[in-house]
Motif scaffolding. Sequence first.
Motif, mmCIF file in Angstrom:
data_model
loop_
_atom_site.group_PDB
_atom_site.id
_atom_site.type_symbol
_atom_site.label_atom_id
_atom_site.label_comp_id
_atom_site.label_asym_id
_atom_site.label_seq_id
_atom_site.Cartn_x
_atom_site.Cartn_y
_atom_site.Cartn_z
ATOM 1 N N PRO A 128 -58.321 25.632 -13.766
ATOM 2 C CA PRO A 128 -59.108 26.302 -12.711
ATOM 3 C C PRO A 128 -60.463 26.810 -13.221
ATOM 4 C CG PRO A 128 -56.829 27.104 -12.735
ATOM 5 C CD PRO A 128 -57.001 26.255 -13.952
ATOM 6 N N LEU A 129 -60.494 27.342 -14.449
ATOM 7 C CA LEU A 129 -61.776 27.788 -15.015
ATOM 8 C C LEU A 129 -62.714 26.601 -15.209
ATOM 9 C CD1 LEU A 129 -60.896 30.416 -17.789
ATOM 10 C CD2 LEU A 129 -61.985 30.816 -15.582
ATOM 11 N N ILE B 68 -56.407 31.152 -29.957
ATOM 12 C CA ILE B 68 -55.700 31.960 -28.949
ATOM 13 C C ILE B 68 -54.194 31.852 -29.186
ATOM 14 C CG2 ILE B 68 -55.005 32.049 -26.498
ATOM 15 C CD1 ILE B 68 -57.823 31.483 -25.675
ATOM 16 N N MET C 218 -61.224 35.934 -12.404
ATOM 17 C CA MET C 218 -62.331 35.791 -13.355
ATOM 18 C C MET C 218 -63.651 36.016 -12.627
ATOM 19 S SD MET C 218 -62.707 35.044 -16.573
ATOM 20 C CE MET C 218 -64.062 34.640 -17.670
ATOM 21 N N PRO C 219 -64.404 37.064 -13.012
ATOM 22 C CA PRO C 219 -65.649 37.353 -12.286
ATOM 23 C C PRO C 219 -66.699 36.269 -12.545
ATOM 24 C CG PRO C 219 -64.990 39.182 -13.734
ATOM 25 C CD PRO C 219 -64.150 38.007 -14.099
ATOM 26 N N ALA C 220 -67.468 35.963 -11.502
ATOM 27 C CA ALA C 220 -68.499 34.932 -11.621
ATOM 28 C C ALA C 220 -69.501 35.282 -12.726
ATOM 29 C CB ALA C 220 -69.219 34.765 -10.283
ATOM 30 N N ALA D 117 -55.238 34.624 -21.941
ATOM 31 C CA ALA D 117 -54.000 33.922 -21.588
ATOM 32 C C ALA D 117 -53.499 34.362 -20.221
ATOM 33 C CB ALA D 117 -52.932 34.160 -22.651
ATOM 34 N N LEU D 118 -53.528 35.668 -19.959
ATOM 35 C CA LEU D 118 -53.045 36.169 -18.666
ATOM 36 C C LEU D 118 -53.949 35.709 -17.534
ATOM 37 C CD1 LEU D 118 -51.954 39.793 -19.685
ATOM 38 C CD2 LEU D 118 -50.457 37.861 -19.112
ATOM 39 N N ARG E 289 -47.826 27.533 -18.882
ATOM 40 C CA ARG E 289 -47.888 28.816 -18.193
ATOM 41 C C ARG E 289 -46.785 29.759 -18.695
ATOM 42 N NH1 ARG E 289 -50.642 29.527 -13.009
ATOM 43 N NH2 ARG E 289 -51.318 27.384 -13.325
ATOM 44 N N MET F 227 -68.195 34.270 -16.004
ATOM 45 C CA MET F 227 -68.239 32.794 -16.123
ATOM 46 C C MET F 227 -69.597 32.336 -16.661
ATOM 47 S SD MET F 227 -65.441 31.154 -14.890
ATOM 48 C CE MET F 227 -66.194 29.531 -14.724
ATOM 49 N N MET G 145 -55.852 33.007 -17.503
ATOM 50 C CA MET G 145 -55.653 31.567 -17.281
ATOM 51 C C MET G 145 -54.307 31.295 -16.621
ATOM 52 S SD MET G 145 -57.400 29.606 -20.523
ATOM 53 C CE MET G 145 -56.393 30.385 -21.768
ATOM 54 N N ALA G 146 -53.261 32.032 -17.040
ATOM 55 C CA ALA G 146 -51.931 31.810 -16.456
ATOM 56 C C ALA G 146 -51.905 32.206 -14.983
ATOM 57 C CB ALA G 146 -50.870 32.572 -17.248
ATOM 58 N N GLY H 71 -54.144 31.432 -12.968
ATOM 59 C CA GLY H 71 -54.989 30.481 -12.256
ATOM 60 C C GLY H 71 -56.432 30.942 -12.167
ATOM 61 N N ALA H 72 -56.830 31.833 -13.091
ATOM 62 C CA ALA H 72 -58.212 32.326 -13.151
ATOM 63 C C ALA H 72 -58.625 32.949 -11.824
ATOM 64 C CB ALA H 72 -59.192 31.213 -13.550
ATOM 65 N N LEU I 112 -54.117 25.136 -19.188
ATOM 66 C CA LEU I 112 -54.233 26.388 -18.439
ATOM 67 C C LEU I 112 -55.647 26.633 -17.929
ATOM 68 C CD1 LEU I 112 -52.269 29.164 -20.344
ATOM 69 C CD2 LEU I 112 -51.627 27.980 -18.261
ATOM 70 N N ARG J 170 -64.222 25.656 -11.937
ATOM 71 C CA ARG J 170 -65.289 26.566 -11.498
ATOM 72 C C ARG J 170 -66.550 26.374 -12.328
ATOM 73 N NH1 ARG J 170 -63.231 32.594 -11.100
ATOM 74 N NH2 ARG J 170 -65.446 32.888 -10.739
ATOM 75 N N PHE J 171 -66.378 25.922 -13.583
ATOM 76 C CA PHE J 171 -67.505 25.765 -14.501
ATOM 77 C C PHE J 171 -68.101 24.354 -14.419
ATOM 78 C CE2 PHE J 171 -68.956 25.386 -19.107
ATOM 79 C CZ PHE J 171 -70.001 26.283 -18.998
ATOM 80 N N GLY K 113 -58.529 27.274 -28.362
ATOM 81 C CA GLY K 113 -57.111 27.105 -28.039
ATOM 82 C C GLY K 113 -56.239 27.337 -29.260
ATOM 83 N N GLY L 268 -51.713 24.445 -29.227
ATOM 84 C CA GLY L 268 -52.685 25.431 -28.752
ATOM 85 C C GLY L 268 -53.796 24.761 -27.959
ATOM 86 N N GLY L 269 -54.317 23.655 -28.498
ATOM 87 C CA GLY L 269 -55.362 22.938 -27.779
ATOM 88 C C GLY L 269 -54.883 22.487 -26.411
ATOM 89 N N ARG M 266 -55.069 37.802 -25.395
ATOM 90 C CA ARG M 266 -54.080 38.231 -24.396
ATOM 91 C C ARG M 266 -54.681 38.222 -22.994
ATOM 92 N NH1 ARG M 266 -49.281 41.376 -25.924
ATOM 93 N NH2 ARG M 266 -49.999 41.014 -28.041
ATOM 94 N N VAL N 292 -54.113 25.593 -23.900
ATOM 95 C CA VAL N 292 -55.321 26.210 -23.356
ATOM 96 C C VAL N 292 -56.105 25.215 -22.512
ATOM 97 C CG1 VAL N 292 -57.553 27.214 -24.017
ATOM 98 C CG2 VAL N 292 -55.431 28.056 -25.049
ATOM 99 N N PHE O 50 -70.063 31.663 -20.199
ATOM 100 C CA PHE O 50 -69.549 30.370 -20.693
ATOM 101 C C PHE O 50 -70.700 29.415 -21.004
ATOM 102 C CE2 PHE O 50 -64.995 30.178 -18.773
ATOM 103 C CZ PHE O 50 -64.729 31.418 -19.294
#
Lengths: 211, 211
Positions: free
Chosen positions: B167-168, A160, A115-117, A105-106, B102, A120, A108-109, A111-112, B164, B171-172, A157, B157-158, A102, B161, A123
């Motif tokens: 943007p992540l 999720i 998301m704290p560096a 998804a929120l 989204r 990241m 990512m929806a 636009g990230a 979406l 950044r990555f 994916g 799902g793939g 959840r 995600v 990852f």
Amino acid sequence: MDAVSDIVSRILDAAAEEFAGQGFAGAKVEAIAKRAGVNKAGLYYHVGNKEKLYEAVMLRLFGQVAGAVEQAAVPGLSPGEALAALAEALAGLFSRLPMLPRIMALEMASGAANMPAAAMMEFRRIFGVTRGILARGQETGLLRPAEPVFVHLTLVGGMIVYSLSEPLRQRFAQVAQAMGMRTDMPVGEMGAFLAGVLTRGLAAEPKEGGA
Amino acid sequence: MDAVSDIVSRILDAAAEEFAGQGFAGAKVEAIAKRAGVNKAGLYYHVGNKEKLYEAVMLRLFGQVAGAVEQAAVPGLSPGEALAALAEALAGLFSRLPMLPRIMALEMASGAANMPAAAMMEFRRIFGVTRGILARGQETGLLRPAEPVFVHLTLVGGMIVYSLSEPLRQRFAQVAQAMGMRTDMPVGEMGAFLAGVLTRGLAAEPKEGGA
């Protein structure tokens, strides 16, 4: 656990629930304090403002994900076993932490945007596991070349969206049953399905005239 | 297109953007009217209140998905070709309609609280295509048994995600590049990857001693 880390842990649990329910923009610090059973001054003292709360929640969540996938990828597994262990570890996380799909998804929806560096950076560990499994599989000639990001996001994916779709699958269950389809399998079964498909789907082609 | 359906179409486009940006709860009818260049009275007259707007947007979106996957599953394709065509059709939708992943993610993260029953009925067509491909593949002995819901949600799902996470992934990108991974592939490549993995991963085992 000492008293302070117990309070911090309670605050972060409460914050995770609130962010998973409302997203970053909709979450209220007051609601988090109330859920955690602390006053706002105590919450600010122990963790900080909404940005700090979100950063701490995301760091903890992605740290847990990174830890779980690193533990799954023990040395000595075949690529297929390692992919299955990775899928199982991720499915376990999705079962234990229903807020994880959840929040993801929120985030990512949105636009990230939040998301704290620091989160990241987890990852690097998470994708590193998948990349390592694929690299060893390709070196030993057991797996065909594949982009780690595709493989990882197929697993994540699928899980999720499978987890998040539970209410939709429930509403669709009767129609699905009439069509001969099941919709009520736990996420662990989706994980096993994904692991099987990826293992067979990424297996190198048998050598012509090979043993 | 006549003048009225042109207005309705503009309103639904604006509503889709607003719902994809804000979710159902956060969306404002006033913002939709402004985006569409109509006044609120006109918007209510042509479509209706926020619930009606959401229902119309979801019905149109899932109707488009159902139409696209049904068109992809033309008779005469092998199971592998049909899965590839299905993945390609879905990837095409995700490229053309960036609000689709989204809106789906926000709706699922909200517990599917606002998913209109009429839009749910399009699921019958959408899942029916996947189920049909798998059933024919199993009847002809080319595919192993698999739950249609797992197969469909692996594809969807793939791609949700993957879309979406753009943007992540951006950044990555630098860290990923240093690890030898790419993150910038278009969603169509993810679709092709998923189709390949599913086709090989669902192929029936070769018969022992077979031709």
